[in-house]
Design a protein around this motif. Sequence first.
Motif, PDB file in Angstrom:
ATOM      1  N   ALA A 401     -15.790   7.154  -8.800  1.00  0.00           N
ATOM      2  CA  ALA A 401     -14.594   6.476  -8.282  1.00  0.00           C
ATOM      3  C   ALA A 401     -14.944   5.131  -7.648  1.00  0.00           C
ATOM      4  CB  ALA A 401     -13.900   7.373  -7.264  1.00  0.00           C
ATOM      5  N   ILE A 402     -16.045   5.087  -6.910  1.00  0.00           N
ATOM      6  CA  ILE A 402     -16.430   3.842  -6.234  1.00  0.00           C
ATOM      7  C   ILE A 402     -16.742   2.740  -7.248  1.00  0.00           C
ATOM      8  CG2 ILE A 402     -18.250   2.775  -4.828  1.00  0.00           C
ATOM      9  CD1 ILE A 402     -18.379   5.458  -3.274  1.00  0.00           C
ATOM     10  N   ILE A 403     -17.469   3.107  -8.307  1.00  0.00           N
ATOM     11  CA  ILE A 403     -17.862   2.101  -9.298  1.00  0.00           C
ATOM     12  C   ILE A 403     -16.708   1.792 -10.259  1.00  0.00           C
ATOM     13  CG2 ILE A 403     -19.468   1.599 -11.188  1.00  0.00           C
ATOM     14  CD1 ILE A 403     -21.529   3.304  -9.783  1.00  0.00           C
ATOM     15  N   ALA A 404     -15.871   2.794 -10.530  1.00  0.00           N
ATOM     16  CA  ALA A 404     -14.837   2.624 -11.560  1.00  0.00           C
ATOM     17  C   ALA A 404     -13.674   1.758 -11.095  1.00  0.00           C
ATOM     18  CB  ALA A 404     -14.309   3.998 -11.998  1.00  0.00           C
ATOM     19  N   TYR A 405     -13.291   1.831  -9.837  1.00  0.00           N
ATOM     20  CA  TYR A 405     -12.055   1.176  -9.392  1.00  0.00           C
ATOM     21  C   TYR A 405     -12.046  -0.347  -9.583  1.00  0.00           C
ATOM     22  CZ  TYR A 405      -7.936   0.087  -6.625  1.00  0.00           C
ATOM     23  OH  TYR A 405      -6.710  -0.372  -6.228  1.00  0.00           O
ATOM     24  N   PRO A 406     -13.134  -1.068  -9.280  1.00  0.00           N
ATOM     25  CA  PRO A 406     -13.058  -2.531  -9.422  1.00  0.00           C
ATOM     26  C   PRO A 406     -12.878  -3.002 -10.870  1.00  0.00           C
ATOM     27  CG  PRO A 406     -14.845  -1.900  -7.956  1.00  0.00           C
ATOM     28  CD  PRO A 406     -14.381  -0.651  -8.618  1.00  0.00           C
ATOM     29  N   ASN A 407     -13.297  -2.190 -11.841  1.00  0.00           N
ATOM     30  CA  ASN A 407     -13.209  -2.587 -13.248  1.00  0.00           C
ATOM     31  C   ASN A 407     -11.940  -1.987 -13.867  1.00  0.00           C
ATOM     32  OD1 ASN A 407     -13.533  -3.014 -16.047  1.00  0.00           O
ATOM     33  ND2 ASN A 407     -15.762  -2.822 -15.901  1.00  0.00           N
ATOM     34  N   PRO A 408     -11.006  -2.790 -14.348  1.00  0.00           N
ATOM     35  CA  PRO A 408      -9.757  -2.232 -14.888  1.00  0.00           C
ATOM     36  C   PRO A 408      -9.968  -1.317 -16.086  1.00  0.00           C
ATOM     37  CG  PRO A 408      -9.954  -4.575 -15.419  1.00  0.00           C
ATOM     38  CD  PRO A 408     -11.038  -4.267 -14.451  1.00  0.00           C
ATOM     39  N   TYR A 409     -11.084  -1.482 -16.803  1.00  0.00           N
ATOM     40  CA  TYR A 409     -11.316  -0.646 -17.983  1.00  0.00           C
ATOM     41  C   TYR A 409     -11.933   0.706 -17.643  1.00  0.00           C
ATOM     42  CZ  TYR A 409     -10.175  -4.785 -20.635  1.00  0.00           C
ATOM     43  OH  TYR A 409      -9.508  -5.867 -21.155  1.00  0.00           O
ATOM     44  N   THR A 410     -12.452   0.858 -16.455  1.00  0.00           N
ATOM     45  CA  THR A 410     -12.927   2.172 -16.027  1.00  0.00           C
ATOM     46  C   THR A 410     -11.973   2.821 -15.030  1.00  0.00           C
ATOM     47  OG1 THR A 410     -14.300   1.030 -14.384  1.00  0.00           O
ATOM     48  CG2 THR A 410     -15.367   1.708 -16.431  1.00  0.00           C
ATOM     49  N   ARG A 411     -11.097   2.020 -14.432  1.00  0.00           N
ATOM     50  CA  ARG A 411     -10.138   2.580 -13.471  1.00  0.00           C
ATOM     51  C   ARG A 411      -9.091   3.436 -14.188  1.00  0.00           C
ATOM     52  NH1 ARG A 411      -6.607  -1.657 -10.307  1.00  0.00           N
ATOM     53  NH2 ARG A 411      -8.697  -2.562 -10.107  1.00  0.00           N
ATOM     54  N   ARG A 412      -8.610   2.967 -15.313  1.00  0.00           N
ATOM     55  CA  ARG A 412      -7.564   3.720 -16.025  1.00  0.00           C
ATOM     56  C   ARG A 412      -8.152   4.946 -16.691  1.00  0.00           C
ATOM     57  NH1 ARG A 412      -5.872  -0.818 -20.185  1.00  0.00           N
ATOM     58  NH2 ARG A 412      -6.258  -2.003 -18.277  1.00  0.00           N
ATOM     59  N   SER A 413      -7.284   5.837 -17.135  1.00  0.00           N
ATOM     60  CA  SER A 413      -7.768   7.046 -17.807  1.00  0.00           C
ATOM     61  C   SER A 413      -8.460   6.670 -19.108  1.00  0.00           C
ATOM     62  CB  SER A 413      -6.607   8.000 -18.092  1.00  0.00           C
ATOM     63  OG  SER A 413      -5.794   7.520 -19.145  1.00  0.00           O
ATOM     64  N   THR A 414      -9.443   7.495 -19.506  1.00  0.00           N
ATOM     65  CA  THR A 414     -10.234   7.183 -20.696  1.00  0.00           C
ATOM     66  C   THR A 414      -9.367   7.174 -21.951  1.00  0.00           C
ATOM     67  OG1 THR A 414     -12.049   8.343 -19.596  1.00  0.00           O
ATOM     68  CG2 THR A 414     -12.387   7.729 -21.875  1.00  0.00           C
ATOM     69  N   SER A 415      -8.372   8.039 -22.004  1.00  0.00           N
ATOM     70  CA  SER A 415      -7.486   8.081 -23.175  1.00  0.00           C
ATOM     71  C   SER A 415      -6.707   6.778 -23.307  1.00  0.00           C
ATOM     72  CB  SER A 415      -6.518   9.262 -23.071  1.00  0.00           C
ATOM     73  OG  SER A 415      -7.212  10.479 -23.107  1.00  0.00           O
ATOM     74  N   GLU A 416      -6.201   6.247 -22.197  1.00  0.00           N
ATOM     75  CA  GLU A 416      -5.483   4.974 -22.237  1.00  0.00           C
ATOM     76  C   GLU A 416      -6.417   3.841 -22.628  1.00  0.00           C
ATOM     77  OE1 GLU A 416      -3.703   4.412 -18.459  1.00  0.00           O
ATOM     78  OE2 GLU A 416      -2.172   5.965 -18.726  1.00  0.00           O
ATOM     79  N   LEU A 417      -7.658   3.903 -22.165  1.00  0.00           N
ATOM     80  CA  LEU A 417      -8.642   2.881 -22.523  1.00  0.00           C
ATOM     81  C   LEU A 417      -8.879   2.882 -24.033  1.00  0.00           C
ATOM     82  CD1 LEU A 417     -10.910   0.831 -21.992  1.00  0.00           C
ATOM     83  CD2 LEU A 417     -12.414   2.776 -21.485  1.00  0.00           C
ATOM     84  N   ILE A 418      -9.086   4.075 -24.602  1.00  0.00           N
ATOM     85  CA  ILE A 418      -9.326   4.163 -26.050  1.00  0.00           C
ATOM     86  C   ILE A 418      -8.101   3.666 -26.814  1.00  0.00           C
ATOM     87  CG2 ILE A 418      -9.743   5.771 -27.954  1.00  0.00           C
ATOM     88  CD1 ILE A 418     -11.307   7.521 -25.987  1.00  0.00           C
ATOM     89  N   SER A 419      -6.920   4.021 -26.345  1.00  0.00           N
ATOM     90  CA  SER A 419      -5.695   3.582 -27.011  1.00  0.00           C
ATOM     91  C   SER A 419      -5.605   2.058 -27.037  1.00  0.00           C
ATOM     92  CB  SER A 419      -4.479   4.175 -26.291  1.00  0.00           C
ATOM     93  OG  SER A 419      -3.277   3.756 -26.898  1.00  0.00           O
TER      94      SER A 419
END
Length: 780
Positions: A401-419
């Motif tokens: 969570a700490i590393i993922a939040y600043p990056n918009p591509y890791t903050r969102r759900s993985t399914s939405e990212l792949i989409s």
Amino acid sequence: MMPQLAVTTILEHPRAKDTNMVNAGDMNGSGNLMDFLDEPFPDVGTYEDFHTIDWLREKSRDTDRHRKITSKSKESIWEFIKSLLDAWSGWVVMLKIGLLAGTLAGVIDLAVDWMTDLKEGVCLSAFWYSHEQCCWTSNETTFEDRGKCPQWQKWSELLVNQSEGASAYILNYFLYIMWALCFAFLAVSLVRVFAPYACGSGIPEIKTILSGFIIRGYLGKWTLLIKTVTLVLVVSSGLSLGKEGPLVHVACCCGNFFSSLFSKYSKNEGKRREVLSAAAAAGVSVAFGAPIGGVLFSLEEVSYYFPLKTLWRSFFAALVAAFTLRSINPFGNSRLVLFYVEYHTPWYMAELFPFILLGVFGGLWGTLFIRCNIAWCRRRKTTKLGKYPVLEVIVVTAITAIIAYPNPYTRRSTSELISELFNDCGALESSQLCDYINDPNMTRPVDDIPDRPAGPGVYTAMWQLALALIFKIIITIFTFGMKIPSGLFIPSMAVGAMAGRMVGIGVEQVAYHHHDWIIFRNWCRPGADCVTPGLYAMVGAAACLGGVTRMTVSLVVIMFELTGGLEYIVPLMAAAVTSKWVADAFGKEGIYEAHIHLNGYPFLDVKDEFTHRTLATDVMRPRRGEPALSVLTQDSMTVEDVETLIKETDYNGFPVVVSKDSERLIGFAQRRELILAIKNARQRQDGVVSNSIVHFTEDPPELPPNSPHPLKLRRILNLSPFTVTDHTPMETVVDIFRKLGLRQCLVTRSGRLLGIITKKDVLRHMAQMANQDPESIMFN
């Protein structure tokens, strides 16, 4: 000369004390089932935990049951109706599995969508709405700002009435981490307290169970309930895992539940596994919206025994499950999947080179992931780390969570990212990935936008994707295998999709700026729409998933069903085959087989090749220097002798010989049947005492006058145990164990008993020949 076919049992693991055996003559329609199958005493016909079923015995029992039903159906109308109900029971079970699996998958999708958005804000008009649902129902939403609406508020807006600034960002950041930790802690606590078997992907255990192994409770009702609930929690927490693999486990739990309602399946472990194979197909069908891919996945990847009837029923179960999910419509797009795409440009032969490069990347990623993940999981099992599963989950969740939040591509759900990575850039796309510099004089149709130079948003997205790719590669290694439900399909696809999208953008920009190069001259003219970066993301996703799982045919079918990209089968096939070749060059095991071996399950993979020139005599027990094989004689041992032998050994069965001097093989008696038969005789048969002679012959032996009443146990004797000679090549023995589902065979020479080979012996010998630790095989 081929050995005589019969059903036998295992003799190895003390926890794997097995049950009945059947004369294999019934498999060809000859002979009668032994009378102990008519349940002369209780507890016969069941298996204990952590042992392998007897495939031939189960097949023989089902053949006999079907024969009885057929003969009775001619006696009366009622019996005829019962036979019809029995014939249709399989389709009824498939219907129920499809309905329940589809419903659970739809509910999980909706709950995950809502809880994932809950980490960032809440819908004021209806708190159960996700961000998208909240804004699409608003009358104040514009298309350009369709993600913004007054009804949806971030936590900073709701709590401190600020949407911008450092304080608002820090508050949203903090609450994002807190929600993630809350979800993860609740999930690992539920698994630890109520259903320990609900952790992991479930596919390695499903493969092992379908091969004939018994793991009590793994497909139970509590496991189904807890896995469904915790799957929503862990996916919503933002951990690098997916729900697709665990959905196969959920569907198999549904299959186990419904099969227990019909005696045809509940009393026959072989028939039950046919249902579970079909349930696995339904699980993949709802996980990816790919019913055909689900059937092929069950056939290629998880099933051990897959007759034609199971193929039809798998297809029906996958169809019903997909129809149910489509009726629920969890994604709101009237489709089964979130990743559906429509590309408007064909692919060109010159693009096969970058597609194959993505296949190479997928194979290397698969090899790296398997080796690192297995090393970490082995460290977890052998060190104190394994004693603190809750702490491990909390730490990994916090880091994620700490590393993922600043990056918009890791903050969102993985399914939405792949989409988003799969999508083509149309005129109405607002993603950073579509921030190209447009020609103001362009009058082309919106579906035929030419290649354009990348804008600042694309370059920003590229380095964010590069950081997200590195993060996903590292964190997935430590996430998969924790004591929570964790699927691997979506994280693997995300890694490949990010790499593929970056390669696609690179090829697109090279083609735009150097369209006069010979490689682009014939197919990429100025002003043409030549390269589709989303296609590269799709190919990369297939390559990485194939590199990790080693799927081929089912993977390609799942991918084109998942995306609707039927025209792009050849690029998908090229990437899938290349990734498998590259990964196989470093090791033949996929991630699921690697976890099976890590856990010591007795799984004989039909894909493994045994090419060593060893013989049965090299593998059989007893070996030189070991105590002689424990045997029973046909008419010279007392009840006390038999009970002592059972007490002093932990074998699951004993060969029966004429005498210890001749050692001529008569048959095989199981430990469980011996215990039950002696117990039953002492309770119900007068005159049976400790010094009563036990005989396995048709006629009792000649006894002195006043001798106690002998005990006849011929009914529990398997008169045709599977035998091989001591000079049978182990290559043949391994093939027999695989294809017939044997658990043991006896080794003889000219009818004289020499030793025994169990399934565990075969697996340990194969491990030893492969320079692996043979003691890693813990169960039989």
